[in-house]
Design a protein around this motif. Sequence first.
Motif, PDB file in Angstrom:
ATOM      1  N   HIS A 182       0.815  -1.220   0.000  1.00 56.30           N
ATOM      2  CA  HIS A 182       0.000   0.000   0.000  1.00 56.30           C
ATOM      3  C   HIS A 182       0.848   1.269   0.000  1.00 56.30           C
ATOM      4  O   HIS A 182       0.423   2.303  -0.517  1.00 56.30           O
ATOM      5  N   ASN A 183       2.038   1.220   0.583  1.00 60.89           N
ATOM      6  CA  ASN A 183       2.862   2.419   0.756  1.00 60.89           C
ATOM      7  C   ASN A 183       3.865   2.632  -0.360  1.00 60.89           C
ATOM      8  O   ASN A 183       4.589   3.636  -0.353  1.00 60.89           O
ATOM      9  N   LEU A 184       3.925   1.725  -1.323  1.00 62.23           N
ATOM     10  CA  LEU A 184       4.929   1.823  -2.384  1.00 62.23           C
ATOM     11  C   LEU A 184       4.315   2.385  -3.658  1.00 62.23           C
ATOM     12  O   LEU A 184       3.240   1.943  -4.075  1.00 62.23           O
ATOM     13  N   PRO A 185       4.970   3.348  -4.314  1.00 58.12           N
ATOM     14  CA  PRO A 185       4.479   3.813  -5.616  1.00 58.12           C
ATOM     15  C   PRO A 185       4.443   2.649  -6.608  1.00 58.12           C
ATOM     16  O   PRO A 185       5.291   1.744  -6.556  1.00 58.12           O
ATOM     17  N   TYR A 186       3.472   2.676  -7.498  1.00 56.88           N
ATOM     18  CA  TYR A 186       3.359   1.592  -8.474  1.00 56.88           C
ATOM     19  C   TYR A 186       4.656   1.405  -9.256  1.00 56.88           C
ATOM     20  O   TYR A 186       5.067   0.269  -9.530  1.00 56.88           O
ATOM     21  N   THR A 235      -5.929  -3.516  -3.656  1.00 52.85           N
ATOM     22  CA  THR A 235      -4.742  -2.665  -3.537  1.00 52.85           C
ATOM     23  C   THR A 235      -5.029  -1.260  -4.032  1.00 52.85           C
ATOM     24  O   THR A 235      -4.699  -0.268  -3.367  1.00 52.85           O
ATOM     25  N   ASP A 236      -5.636  -1.154  -5.204  1.00 53.48           N
ATOM     26  CA  ASP A 236      -5.933   0.162  -5.773  1.00 53.48           C
ATOM     27  C   ASP A 236      -6.829   0.974  -4.846  1.00 53.48           C
ATOM     28  O   ASP A 236      -6.613   2.179  -4.646  1.00 53.48           O
ATOM     29  N   LEU A 237      -7.842   0.334  -4.275  1.00 52.95           N
ATOM     30  CA  LEU A 237      -8.776   1.054  -3.416  1.00 52.95           C
ATOM     31  C   LEU A 237      -8.153   1.380  -2.055  1.00 52.95           C
ATOM     32  O   LEU A 237      -8.431   2.449  -1.489  1.00 52.95           O
ATOM     33  N   LEU A 238      -7.318   0.484  -1.526  1.00 47.42           N
ATOM     34  CA  LEU A 238      -6.628   0.794  -0.275  1.00 47.42           C
ATOM     35  C   LEU A 238      -5.679   1.973  -0.461  1.00 47.42           C
ATOM     36  O   LEU A 238      -5.628   2.887   0.379  1.00 47.42           O
ATOM     37  N   LYS A 239      -4.940   1.984  -1.554  1.00 50.33           N
ATOM     38  CA  LYS A 239      -4.029   3.097  -1.813  1.00 50.33           C
ATOM     39  C   LYS A 239      -4.813   4.402  -1.965  1.00 50.33           C
ATOM     40  O   LYS A 239      -4.376   5.466  -1.509  1.00 50.33           O
ATOM     41  N   ALA A 240      -5.977   4.341  -2.591  1.00 48.17           N
ATOM     42  CA  ALA A 240      -6.791   5.544  -2.773  1.00 48.17           C
ATOM     43  C   ALA A 240      -7.335   6.050  -1.442  1.00 48.17           C
ATOM     44  O   ALA A 240      -7.322   7.258  -1.168  1.00 48.17           O
ATOM     45  N   ALA A 241      -7.819   5.144  -0.594  1.00 47.51           N
ATOM     46  CA  ALA A 241      -8.344   5.546   0.715  1.00 47.51           C
ATOM     47  C   ALA A 241      -7.238   6.135   1.581  1.00 47.51           C
ATOM     48  O   ALA A 241      -7.429   7.154   2.267  1.00 47.51           O
TER      49      ALA A 241
END
Length: 248
Positions: free
Chosen positions: A158-162, A180-186
Motif C-alpha cells: 500500500h505504501n509503495l508507488p506503483y 490494492t488500488d482502493l486501499l491506496k486511494a483511501a
Amino acid sequence: MHVQQGHSLRELAAARTLPDQQIMDAATLDWIAGTPPAAAADTPALVAGDVLLLSPDPSWFTTGGQADGLHGIGHGARTCVLAFLLARAHGLDQQHTAALCTAAAVHDCRRHNDRADPEHGRRAADWFTEQAEAVLHTLGQDVPAELRAEAASAIAVHNLPYDAFGPGQHAAYQRAPQLTDLLKAADCLDRYRLPSRRWWPNPTHLRVAIPAWLFPFAHGLVVHSERARLHGASHHDALTDALTTLTR
C-alpha cells in the motif's frame, strides 16, 4: 493524552525537521481547516450509521506513541471509512468490502515511526496474516481465507508507488489489484492530516477514480475528528462525532 511539544507540526514540516513521533496540534489543525479543497456539488446523502467504522486496537501498534500519532488509530479508522465509501462507489460486494476495510484499519499498525519507514507495509501484512483471526474477531468482521490473503497482499504494497514495485510487489499486486488500488486511494485521501500541502492527496498517483465529493469529505473528516481529539474525545468517539457532523 500526549500533546505535541515545542513547534507545531506545520512549522517543523516547513523547516524539514519533523520528529519520528508526530502528534496533531491545534496550530497545525487550524491551518488544515483553513485550507480546504474545492467544494463539490455531487455529494450524496450519507447516513452515519450506514458507514462502516473500524477502529484498530491500540495494542496492535508498535508503541503507544504510534497508536496516537499521525499514522495511528485515527488514521486507520478514517482510512476505513474512506475505503468503505470507495468500495460502495466501485460496487464491491459485502465480503470484499469487509476485507478492504479491515486492511484499511490495520495497514499502518506496524510502523516504527511517522517518518519514512518503507518496510512497514510488508511488516503489517505479515502481522495481519498471523493475527487475522484475532483481528477479525475484534473488529467484528467475517472475511474468508482467500480474501484475507488478498487483504494482506494489498497491505504489503500500500505504501509503495506503483513504479517502485519490484518482482515481489508486482506478484502481490496481481493477487489483489482491486483491493490494492482502493486501499491506496483511501490512504491517499486521508493525507489532509499531514502538515504540508506537498503531501496532500494527488489522484494522478492512483489507478482508480475518486468521486469529487470525497476530497472535501475526507478533509472534513480530518478536521472534525482531530478537533474532537484535541478536546479530549477518544479516537472512536471523535470519528463517530465527525461522521455525525458530515452526514445526515
